[in-house]
Scaffold this motif. Structure first.
Motif, PDB file in Angstrom:
ATOM      1  N   SER A 248       0.823  -1.204   0.000  1.00 24.83           N
ATOM      2  CA  SER A 248       0.000   0.000   0.000  1.00 24.83           C
ATOM      3  C   SER A 248       0.858   1.255   0.000  1.00 24.83           C
ATOM      4  CB  SER A 248      -0.968   0.007   1.191  1.00 24.83           C
ATOM      5  OG  SER A 248      -0.246  -0.112   2.395  1.00 24.83           O
TER       6      SER A 248
ATOM      7  N   ILE B 294      10.562   1.723   4.477  1.00 27.50           N
ATOM      8  CA  ILE B 294       9.391   1.188   5.159  1.00 27.50           C
ATOM      9  C   ILE B 294       8.338   0.844   4.116  1.00 27.50           C
ATOM     10  CG2 ILE B 294       7.542   1.727   6.804  1.00 27.50           C
ATOM     11  CD1 ILE B 294      10.161   1.771   8.158  1.00 27.50           C
TER      12      ILE B 294
ATOM     13  N   ARG C  81       4.539  -0.793   3.569  1.00 27.23           N
ATOM     14  CA  ARG C  81       3.309  -1.257   4.235  1.00 27.23           C
ATOM     15  C   ARG C  81       2.622  -2.234   3.299  1.00 27.23           C
ATOM     16  NH1 ARG C  81       2.435  -0.532   9.348  1.00 27.23           N
ATOM     17  NH2 ARG C  81       0.183  -0.249   9.093  1.00 27.23           N
TER      18      ARG C  81
ATOM     19  N   GLN D 150      -0.830  -5.046   3.003  1.00 24.93           N
ATOM     20  CA  GLN D 150      -2.077  -5.436   3.642  1.00 24.93           C
ATOM     21  C   GLN D 150      -2.682  -6.668   2.987  1.00 24.93           C
ATOM     22  OE1 GLN D 150      -4.035  -1.569   2.789  1.00 24.93           O
ATOM     23  NE2 GLN D 150      -5.606  -2.816   1.742  1.00 24.93           N
TER      24      GLN D 150
ATOM     25  N   THR E 288      -2.877  -4.914   8.308  1.00 23.36           N
ATOM     26  CA  THR E 288      -1.706  -4.358   7.623  1.00 23.36           C
ATOM     27  C   THR E 288      -0.457  -4.594   8.460  1.00 23.36           C
ATOM     28  OG1 THR E 288      -1.923  -2.189   8.638  1.00 23.36           O
ATOM     29  CG2 THR E 288      -3.023  -2.504   6.524  1.00 23.36           C
TER      30      THR E 288
ATOM     31  N   THR F 263       4.096  -3.765   8.618  1.00 30.61           N
ATOM     32  CA  THR F 263       5.248  -3.001   8.141  1.00 30.61           C
ATOM     33  C   THR F 263       6.422  -3.921   7.847  1.00 30.61           C
ATOM     34  OG1 THR F 263       4.587  -1.157   9.529  1.00 30.61           O
ATOM     35  CG2 THR F 263       6.860  -1.160   8.760  1.00 30.61           C
TER      36      THR F 263
ATOM     37  N   ARG G 151      10.508  -3.581   7.180  1.00 30.37           N
ATOM     38  CA  ARG G 151      11.537  -2.567   7.383  1.00 30.37           C
ATOM     39  C   ARG G 151      12.868  -3.059   6.830  1.00 30.37           C
ATOM     40  NH1 ARG G 151      11.924   1.833  10.948  1.00 30.37           N
ATOM     41  NH2 ARG G 151       9.951   1.282  11.959  1.00 30.37           N
TER      42      ARG G 151
ATOM     43  N   GLU H 180       6.457  -5.846  12.982  1.00 28.32           N
ATOM     44  CA  GLU H 180       7.193  -5.553  11.754  1.00 28.32           C
ATOM     45  C   GLU H 180       7.979  -6.775  11.331  1.00 28.32           C
ATOM     46  OE1 GLU H 180       9.825  -2.360  12.707  1.00 28.32           O
ATOM     47  OE2 GLU H 180       8.227  -0.850  12.702  1.00 28.32           O
TER      48      GLU H 180
END
Ligand code: ADP
Ligand code: MG
Length: 701
Positions: A74, A87, A89, A91, A96, A98, A100, A132
């Motif tokens: 997203s 970063i 994201r 979903q 959703t 993250t 990294r 994450e």
């Protein structure tokens, strides 16, 4: 029948180079992992597993899970925080998440265009804004779903030059051969406990490729029957090799050492005390051994301060009383020095000379000592492992006494034995061995790790000892501790202040101790503060220690060099800084430096905050128990056997799959199988080879 066929089938011994894609160079890389043959490869078991067999919905994640997730990108942004990071994201229809990345290329970033479906694999961690994945493996998912794995994915122990992927590839080849019957069943099924009648080949296959749906927690805990089947076999192999050691030594000749009663009476009459009942009993056990024509192999256990040195002296007396040589080996120079002082004190009045050999002797002095040893002028020789060196030539060495065995390993035990038979004038006779330890070894461990030794225990302290009162105080109440030190010294007592460091570096330890000593000297005006650490020259150490012994020093700041054996009865207080960094057994040893007289003694554990839960449990155990055995059991529970046996340092008795603590209930089976006539001599040899071949000296000697 199938067993017989297996024996003629030597596929297992196939050199690893015969596998596809393995060349000379890679052979060397694999050798670092002790993989030489197909069998070694098959016994190179995964450390853990990843479940790539199913896609997990984002909402179903918990921290610490290794997972495959799939979703739509997203957003993807570069963020300039403390570290530049990418970063992303993503979903799915449950939530959703993250991703990294700290290292990434422009090309990588451009892959994450919003709307693209990706599949990631990684470990979920708790981040600032929920869970994450750090640096997950990612792939773009096409219109048709990428296939998931159909077995769990193994994660192998690796070394430089071999990747996880390559190792998995190798094992795929190996497993094909395994299915063709590459490993031989060496244990007759009827000897196995019912629950573990798991064919070896099936167990290996299962552990390298557990089917989807396997309970990972059971595997992680090491209690799956396939693992237990292998653990049993491994423990058995170790046990057999120790038994072999033992039976070999029963075939070796040693010089019988009869008791010299009048010499012994003379010795005992000069002591200011009499032997405790336990010391007497243990001395009898040793006498009986020494009178035999096969070498004594005895482990003497006794808590700190139980009086092992005296027992050692009485054993030594049997050797030197017969005009032969005895060597006493200590793990540190300070201890060797202390033994020298004790032995001189006890034996010189009886007309015996004592030689000393440590690594730090000056050349001239060293030559002098070596000459005294080789000529037999000195019948008692005290030293550190400098005694191992080739230039040391003994003169009719009949007994070797090793203090604080856990610092030396089985291997060194064997080397010294060989050294005794190689040098000296006794021809092929081997010296007797007495091994002493203040680290009590829980029974289950002793049975398996020291199956080659007989065991004696001094289970009684000399009379009049006061229990040591142990308290734990946090670092922010240092003032209170200073008051205690002042008050003890004010009453004419002496104290130790022990500095610990995590780093093994002696120079760092020394530095830390130096600055602590300065600081304390400043705060404790008028008190005599001295410092001892591993970097001092032996003369300096000796000077400081004898000043402390003589009462000319009030507070001795020290590193853990004083851990074992040092004996100053007037020292009644010990402060241990950052005790949470040490193991229980080591702390118990340290603490044993006080409470050696009849004065009430105290030990303050000055811990750093915050204290981990395990750290708290350890300090609590130390306050609760004064008995070294109870503490050792607790240490075993909290930290595992490597720490207790000191095998972390020596790299020995590292099991590939068994865990002495977890698998303790297998040990009775191990003994039963080892005792069975159904296990042929050939099978025994092959079992030892299978599991211990990379430690040939261990199995052979
Ligand atoms: P460890 O077993 O820890 O090596 P040591 O041999 O150093 O213990 O003995 C601790 C102290 O106890 C020494 O000062 C020693 O002289 C003393 N000691 C040993 N045996 C006895 C005994 N039977 N009675 C009284 N004191 C003893
Ligand atoms: Mg001792």
């Amino acid at each position: 029948m199938s067993l017989e066929r297996g024996i003629s089938n030597n596929l297992a011994e196939l050199p690893i180079i015969t596998l596809k894609g393995v060349g000379d160079k890679f052979v060397q890389v694999l050798a670092k992992l002790h993989i030489h043959s197909l069998q070694d490869l098959l016994f190179h078991l995964p450390l853990r597993y990843q479940d790539r067999t199913r896609v997990v919905p984002i909402a179903g994640l918990t921290a610490g899970m290794d997972v495959v997730i799939e979703g739509e990108v997203s957003a993807a942004d570069i963020v300039f925080g403390r570290r530049r990071s990418l970063i992303v994201r993503i979903q799915d229809n449950s939530g959703t998440l993250t991703l990294r990345f700290f290292h990434f290329s422009a090309a990588q970033k451009s892959r994450f265009t919003p709307g693209v479906r990706i599949r990631c694999f990684g470990e979920a961690r708790r981040g600032a804004n929920g869970l994450e994945l750090y640096h997950p493996e990612t792939e773009v998912v096409g219109s048709e779903n990428a296939v998931t794995a159909d077995t769990l994915t193994p994660v192998y122990p690796l070394t430089e030059g071999v990747s996880q992927t390559r190792m998995r590839g190798l094992l795929e080849q190996a497993l094909t051969l395994l299915k063709g019957g590459a490993v031989t069943e060496l244990l007759p099924a009827e000897l196995l406990p019912k629950a573990l009648r798991y064919p070896l080949g099936d167990a290996l296959l299962y552990l390298h490729s557990p089917p989807a749906g396997t309970q990972l927690d059971q595997l992680a805990a090491g209690i799956h029957p396939a693992q237990q089947r292998l653990a049993l076999e491994e423990l058995l192999a170790h046990h057999l090799s120790l038994l072999e050691l033992r039976s070999n030594s029963a075939r070796i000749a040693a010089p019988p050492l009869p008791v010299n009663r009048s010499l012994e009476r003379d010795f005992l009459s000069r002591l200011p005390f009499s032997l405790t009942g336990a010391q007497q009993r243990v001395c009898e056990e040793i006498s009986e051994d020494l009178a035999q024509q096969t070498p004594m192999m005895r482990l003497l256990q006794g808590d700190v301060g139980a009086g092992k040195t005296l027992v050692a002296a009485l054993a030594a007396l049997k050797g030197i009383g017969a005009g032969a040589q005895v060597a006493v080996m200590a793990p540190t120079e300070i201890l060797a020095e202390q033994h020298r002082i004790n032995f001189c004190h006890w034996l010189e009045p009886l007309g015996f000379e004592v030689a000393q050999l440590t690594g730090s002797l000056k050349a001239a002095e060293r030559r002098k000592q070596l000459a005294k040893i080789s000529s037999g002028e000195a019948l008692l020789v005290v030293g550190t492992h400098a005694l191992f060196q080739d230039e040391v030539v003994f003169h009719n060495l009949v007994l070797v006494i090793i203090d604080e065995q856990h610092r030396f390993g089985v291997r060194q035990r064997l080397e010294l034995r060989e050294k005794g038979s190689a040098s000296g004038t006794t021809g092929r006779l081997q010296p007797h061995q007495l091994i002493m330890t203040a680290t009590p070894i829980p029974r289950t461990l002793a049975m398996s790790a020291f199956a080659d030794l007989d065991c004696s225990i001094i289970d009684e302290l000399p009379p009049g000892r006061q229990p040591i009162n142990t308290v734990a105080i946090s670092d922010d109440r240092r003032d209170q501790v200073m008051e205690r030190v002042q008050s003890a010294i004010g009453q004419g007592r002496q104290a130790y202040w022990v500095c610990t460091l995590i780093e093994e570096s002696e120079s760092l330890q020394a530095q830390a101790a130096e600055s602590t000593a300065e600081e304390l000297a400043e705060m404790l005006e008028g008190m005599r503060v001295a410092l001892v650490h591993g970097r001092l020259k032996p003369e300096q150490k000796e000077q400081v220690m004898s000043a402390f012994k003589a009462g000319d020093v009030d507070l001795l700041v020290a590193t853990t060099v004083i851990e074992v054996g040092v004996d100053v009865p007037n020292a009644s207080l010990m402060i241990i800084e950052n005790p949470e960094r040490l193991g229980l057994a080591q702390l118990h040893q340290l603490r044993g430096r006080v409470g050696r007289g009849s004065i009430a003694s105290h030990c303050v554990l000055l811990y750093g905050t915050p204290l981990s839960q395990n750290g708290r449990a350890r300090l609590q155990a130390l306050r609760q128990y004064s008995d070294g055995f109870a503490i050792a059991e607790e240490d075993l529970r909290l930290r595992g056997p490597g720490e207790i046996l000191g095998t972390r340092q020596t790299g020995e008795i590292q099991h590939r799959i068994a865990d002495l603590q977890r698998d303790a209930e297998l040990l009775p089976y191990v003994q039963k199988i080892a005792a069975s006539a159904k296990l042929s001599a050939g099978m025994r040899q092959r079992l030892i080879r299978r599991w211990l071949q990379n430690k040939p000296r261990f199995a052979e000697a």
